[in-house]
Design a protein around this motif. Structure first.
Motif, short mmCIF file in Angstrom:
data_model
loop_
_atom_site.label_atom_id
_atom_site.label_comp_id
_atom_site.label_asym_id
_atom_site.label_seq_id
_atom_site.Cartn_x
_atom_site.Cartn_y
_atom_site.Cartn_z
N ILE A 97 0.86 -1.18 0.00
CA ILE A 97 0.00 0.00 0.00
C ILE A 97 0.90 1.24 0.00
CG2 ILE A 97 -1.82 -1.23 1.23
CD1 ILE A 97 -1.10 0.49 3.69
N SER A 98 0.37 2.34 -0.47
CA SER A 98 1.15 3.57 -0.61
C SER A 98 0.77 4.58 0.47
CB SER A 98 0.93 4.19 -1.98
OG SER A 98 1.51 5.49 -2.06
N VAL A 99 1.81 5.13 1.11
CA VAL A 99 1.66 6.30 1.97
C VAL A 99 2.36 7.45 1.26
CG1 VAL A 99 2.26 7.38 4.16
CG2 VAL A 99 1.52 4.99 4.12
N ALA A 100 1.61 8.45 0.84
CA ALA A 100 2.16 9.58 0.11
C ALA A 100 2.50 10.71 1.08
CB ALA A 100 1.19 10.07 -0.95
N ILE A 101 3.65 11.32 0.89
CA ILE A 101 4.05 12.49 1.69
C ILE A 101 4.01 13.69 0.76
CG2 ILE A 101 5.86 13.57 3.06
CD1 ILE A 101 5.80 9.79 2.69
N ALA A 102 2.98 14.51 0.91
CA ALA A 102 2.77 15.67 0.04
C ALA A 102 3.22 16.92 0.79
CB ALA A 102 1.29 15.78 -0.34
N TYR A 103 4.35 17.48 0.38
CA TYR A 103 4.97 18.52 1.20
C TYR A 103 5.52 19.67 0.34
CZ TYR A 103 9.60 17.22 -0.42
OH TYR A 103 10.70 17.01 -1.23
N HIS A 104 5.72 20.81 1.02
CA HIS A 104 6.49 21.91 0.44
C HIS A 104 7.60 22.27 1.42
CE1 HIS A 104 7.29 26.37 0.18
NE2 HIS A 104 7.80 25.89 -0.93
N SER A 105 8.76 22.62 0.89
CA SER A 105 9.88 23.06 1.72
C SER A 105 10.48 24.31 1.11
CB SER A 105 10.93 21.94 1.80
OG SER A 105 12.01 22.33 2.62
N GLY A 106 10.55 25.37 1.91
CA GLY A 106 11.07 26.63 1.39
C GLY A 106 12.58 26.65 1.26
N TYR A 107 13.30 26.09 2.25
CA TYR A 107 14.76 26.19 2.28
C TYR A 107 15.45 24.85 2.50
CZ TYR A 107 13.55 31.10 2.77
OH TYR A 107 13.01 32.35 2.56
N GLY A 108 14.68 23.77 2.53
CA GLY A 108 15.27 22.45 2.67
C GLY A 108 15.07 21.79 4.02
N HIS A 109 14.72 22.57 5.03
CA HIS A 109 14.55 22.00 6.37
C HIS A 109 13.33 21.07 6.44
CE1 HIS A 109 16.60 25.92 6.78
NE2 HIS A 109 17.34 25.30 7.70
#
Length: 205
Positions: free
Chosen positions: A5-17
Motif C-alpha cells: 500500500i502507498s503512503v504519500a508524503i505531500a509537502y512543500h519546503s522553502g529552504y530544505g529544512h
C-alpha cells in the motif's frame, strides 16, 4: 496482500529544512513491511502528483510554518485540490501532518490544524502523532526526547533561521517525524486489513 500500500508524503519546503523532515516521515513509513512511501513536492502540480495521491491509502501533509500558517505554496496546492474535493476523491483515506519553523512555537499548531481542516473537508480520517509530550513534560526529560515540542496533532520540528538544512532540524525532531511516518503506515495497514475483513463478512452474510 502482495502489492504494497502507498503512503504519500505531500509537502512543500522553502529552504530544505522541511524536506529533511519529509524524508524522515518517508523513512518511517517505508520501514513498515507491506508499505511503500511516495515523496511528492507539491510545488509541482502535475498529473503525477494527483495520481500518486489518488493511489495512496494515506496522505501525510507537510509544510513550513510561515507567519503562523502553512506556506503560500502549500496553500496553492490545497486550493488546487478543489476538483478532487468535488469528486470526493480522497474520501475515506487517512491523513496526517507535519511542520517546521524557526521558532520553538511559531504557531505551528495553527499550521497543523489547517492541514487537519483540509483533510476533514476532503472526508479523510486524521491520524495524530500518538506520542506524549517530550522533555518539557517532566523534570527528568531531555531535549533529545521524541516529541520534544509537545505536539499532539502532528509532528513538529524547529530549525533556527541561521542554520542550513544540513544542520537542522534536530535529530530528536527527525526521529519524531520518522515515528509519524511509521505510525501512519501501521495505521493504514490496520485500516486496509479491517476493510478487507469487513468486505469478506459482507459476502458471507
Amino acid at each position: 496482500m502482495s502489492v504494497p500500500i502507498s503512503v504519500a508524503i505531500a509537502y512543500h519546503s522553502g529552504y530544505g529544512h522541511t524536506a529533511r523532515q519529509a524524508s524522515a516521515v518517508a523513512d518511517g513509513a517505508g520501514s513498515v513491511p507491506g508499505v511503500r512511501a511516495d515523496l511528492r513536492d507539491v510545488s509541482t502540480l502535475d498529473d503525477g502528483l494527483w495520481q500518486t495521491l489518488a493511489d495512496a491509502e494515506a496522505i501525510v501533509f507537510g509544510s513550513p510554518t510561515y507567519m503562523g500558517t502553512t506556506s503560500a505554496v502549500f496553500q496553492r496546492f490545497a486550493e488546487a485540490s478543489g476538483p478532487v474535493w468535488a469528486a470526493r476523491g480522497w474520501q475515506g483515506k487517512l491523513a496526517a501532518g507535519f511542520t517546521n519553523s524557526a521558532g520553538l512555537n511559531g504557531n505551528k499548531d495553527n499550521a497543523l490544524l489547517s492541514m487537519a481542516v483540509l483533510a476533514a473537508q476532503h472526508g479523510m480520517n486524521w491520524v495524530p502523532l500518538g506520542l506524549l509530550p517530550g522533555w518539557i513534560y517532566s523534570s527528568g526529560g531531555s531535549p533529545e526526547d521524541l516529541n520534544r515540542l509537545g505536539s499532539f496533532v502532528g509532528a513538529m520540528a524547529q530549525s533556527p533561521s541561521d542554520l542550513g538544512p544540513e544542520q537542522s532540524p534536530t535529530d530528536a525532531d527527525l526521529r519524531t517525524a520518522r515515528h509519524l511516518g511509521e505510525h501512519v503506515a501501521r495505521t493504514a495497514l490496520q485500516f486496509v486489513h479491517g476493510r478487507e475483513a469487513a468486505a469478506a463478512l459482507a459476502v458471507t452474510a
